[in-house]
Design an enzyme around this catalytic site. Structure first.
Site, PDB file in Angstrom:
ATOM      1  N   HIS A  70      -0.901 -11.130  -4.966  1.00 17.31           N
ATOM      2  CA  HIS A  70       0.298 -10.896  -4.783  1.00 17.31           C
ATOM      3  C   HIS A  70       1.415 -11.818  -5.357  1.00 17.31           C
ATOM      4  O   HIS A  70       2.645 -11.417  -6.007  1.00 17.31           O
ATOM      5  CB  HIS A  70       0.762 -10.748  -3.201  1.00 17.31           C
ATOM      6  CG  HIS A  70       0.065  -9.660  -2.837  1.00 17.31           C
ATOM      7  ND1 HIS A  70       0.147  -8.287  -3.151  1.00 17.31           N
ATOM      8  CD2 HIS A  70      -0.923  -9.522  -1.695  1.00 17.31           C
ATOM      9  CE1 HIS A  70      -0.699  -7.235  -2.397  1.00 17.31           C
ATOM     10  NE2 HIS A  70      -1.120  -8.167  -1.509  1.00 17.31           N
ATOM     11  N   HIS A 115      -9.467  -2.222  -4.646  1.00 20.12           N
ATOM     12  CA  HIS A 115      -8.255  -2.531  -3.612  1.00 20.12           C
ATOM     13  C   HIS A 115      -7.242  -3.299  -4.447  1.00 20.12           C
ATOM     14  O   HIS A 115      -6.201  -3.271  -4.315  1.00 20.12           O
ATOM     15  CB  HIS A 115      -8.638  -2.958  -2.300  1.00 20.12           C
ATOM     16  CG  HIS A 115      -7.462  -3.270  -1.619  1.00 20.12           C
ATOM     17  ND1 HIS A 115      -7.074  -2.249  -0.890  1.00 20.12           N
ATOM     18  CD2 HIS A 115      -6.729  -4.170  -1.100  1.00 20.12           C
ATOM     19  CE1 HIS A 115      -5.958  -2.465   0.006  1.00 20.12           C
ATOM     20  NE2 HIS A 115      -5.877  -3.779  -0.162  1.00 20.12           N
ATOM     21  N   ASP A 141      -3.183  -2.868  -4.962  1.00 20.41           N
ATOM     22  CA  ASP A 141      -2.084  -3.950  -4.503  1.00 20.41           C
ATOM     23  C   ASP A 141      -1.460  -3.989  -5.894  1.00 20.41           C
ATOM     24  O   ASP A 141      -0.034  -4.310  -5.456  1.00 20.41           O
ATOM     25  CB  ASP A 141      -2.891  -5.235  -4.166  1.00 20.41           C
ATOM     26  CG  ASP A 141      -3.437  -5.212  -2.828  1.00 20.41           C
ATOM     27  OD1 ASP A 141      -3.038  -4.402  -2.048  1.00 20.41           O
ATOM     28  OD2 ASP A 141      -4.243  -6.053  -2.436  1.00 20.41           O
ATOM     29  N   HIS A 181       0.759  -1.376  -0.084  1.00 19.64           N
ATOM     30  CA  HIS A 181      -0.053  -0.031  -0.142  1.00 19.64           C
ATOM     31  C   HIS A 181       1.087   1.167   0.052  1.00 19.64           C
ATOM     32  O   HIS A 181       0.592   2.108  -0.628  1.00 19.64           O
ATOM     33  CB  HIS A 181      -1.067  -0.109   1.291  1.00 19.64           C
ATOM     34  CG  HIS A 181      -1.920  -1.188   1.445  1.00 19.64           C
ATOM     35  ND1 HIS A 181      -2.545  -1.639   2.443  1.00 19.64           N
ATOM     36  CD2 HIS A 181      -2.161  -2.340   0.277  1.00 19.64           C
ATOM     37  CE1 HIS A 181      -3.173  -2.769   2.219  1.00 19.64           C
ATOM     38  NE2 HIS A 181      -3.043  -3.093   0.957  1.00 19.64           N
TER      39      HIS A 181
HETATM   40 ZN   LIG Z   1      -3.908  -4.630   0.009  1.00 15.18          ZN
END
Ligand SMILES: [Zn+2]
Length: 310
Positions: free
Chosen positions: A267, A240, A244, A84
């Site tokens: 991720h 969001h 990311d 973030h």
């Molecule tokens: Zn996040």
């Protein structure tokens, strides 16, 4: 058409130090965080002030284990949940900054990137005399895994398209598509918060994760609603995920000129793409801000060719 917010000629840093503190989402540790100006060509560098200022560069070479957050590791020194803060710094156009922390995890704050943007607003931007360099994508690089995929393709600007699909009445299919610049990041993505499913809380806790998680720093989805509404946007989840994604792409180490498409990625896929891209030097070149600017002026606007492929 003014491209000044998309292609910047000169490198930047922040004008003055700023700081905050808070707990880490996964470890629950309390951390002090300080952002400081850095000279040209430093890049984004974390310093563990509790370990003699040990430096960990925000770069794909230092990506460690990646599951529910992105962690960096260098010579056994860990740094967790970078995404973030890096999304905010990257979108803001900060090329050089020291990020001093005295523990192993970046504070989660409210679960979004907005508190980091506010810090950068408070710090102010300082333009440096050194020309900016960009990593320009020359050919596609893709990672595909179990129905999830991510790819990066040539473009004269930095564009992202992020598609998510969660079987939940408040989520479902959401897609964010944008040219990434300071204004679009601030308006579209920065306030979107971390989320998790109530049914995942116990499994995550038993894995030693989300020890700092609370209703103040993450949206918790029940099986048919949200435990701590209201949402900031109806599609806060898709937003969001795009936040990311940008934070993880920062690990390329230079501002990107390329179009990224992520489909049900996370991720792990984001950082695999970064590693695969960096490992294939035929897929990109480092270009100057002058060349980037001229390429942009002499081509059609990339947004026009940014059409849906699904
Ligand atoms: Zn996040």
């Amino acid at each position: 058409m003014c491209y000044s917010t998309e292609i910047r000629m000169f490198q930047s840093t922040i004008r003055q130090p700023v700081e905050t503190q808070g707990i880490g989402l996964h470890t629950g540790v309390h951390t002090h965080l300080r952002l400081l100006p850095a000279p040209p060509d430093t890049g984004i560098v974390f310093r563990r002030v509790d370990l003699d200022n040990f430096r960990i560069e925000a770069h794909g070479d230092n990506v460690a284990r990646v599951s529910y957050a992105t962690s960096l590791m260098k010579q056994g020194v860990l740094l967790s949940t970078t995404e973030h803060l890096l999304a905010a710094a990257y979108s803001y156009g900060i090329d050089n900054i020291f990020i001093d922390i005295d523990n192993i995890e970046i504070p989660i704050l409210d679960g979004s990137a907005e508190p980091f943007l506010q810090m950068l607003d408070q710090a102010g931007i300082r333009r440096l005399r050194r020309k900016r360099r960009y990593l320009k994508v020359r050919k596609p690089v893709e990672v595909v895994e179990d129905g999830r995929r991510i790819g990066i393709y040539p473009a004269n600007l930095f564009l992202v398209r992020c598609y998510v699909d969660f079987p939940h009445p408040l989520v479902g299919q959401q897609q964010v598509e944008m040219i990434v610049n300071p204004d679009s990041f601030r308006q579209v993505l920065s306030r979107a918060r971390t989320f998790c499913f109530e049914s995942d809380i116990e499994p995550l806790r038993s894995m030693g994760l989300i020890r700092g998680g609370s209703l103040d720093n993450a949206i918790v989805l029940t099986h048919n609603g949200v435990m701590n509404g209201p949402l900031r946007f109806p599609d806060e989840f898709g937003r969001h995920k795009a936040l990311d994604l940008i934070g993880d792409l920062d690990l390329v180490g230079l501002p990107l000129l390329g179009r990224v498409e992520a489909r049900k990625a996370g991720h792990s896929l984001h950082t695999q793409l970064v590693s695969r891209l960096l490992a294939d030097s035929s897929a990109w070149e480092v270009t100057t801000s002058d060349d980037a600017f001229h390429a942009l002026e002499s081509h059609q606007r990339p947004a026009e060719s940014f059409t849906a492929a699904d």
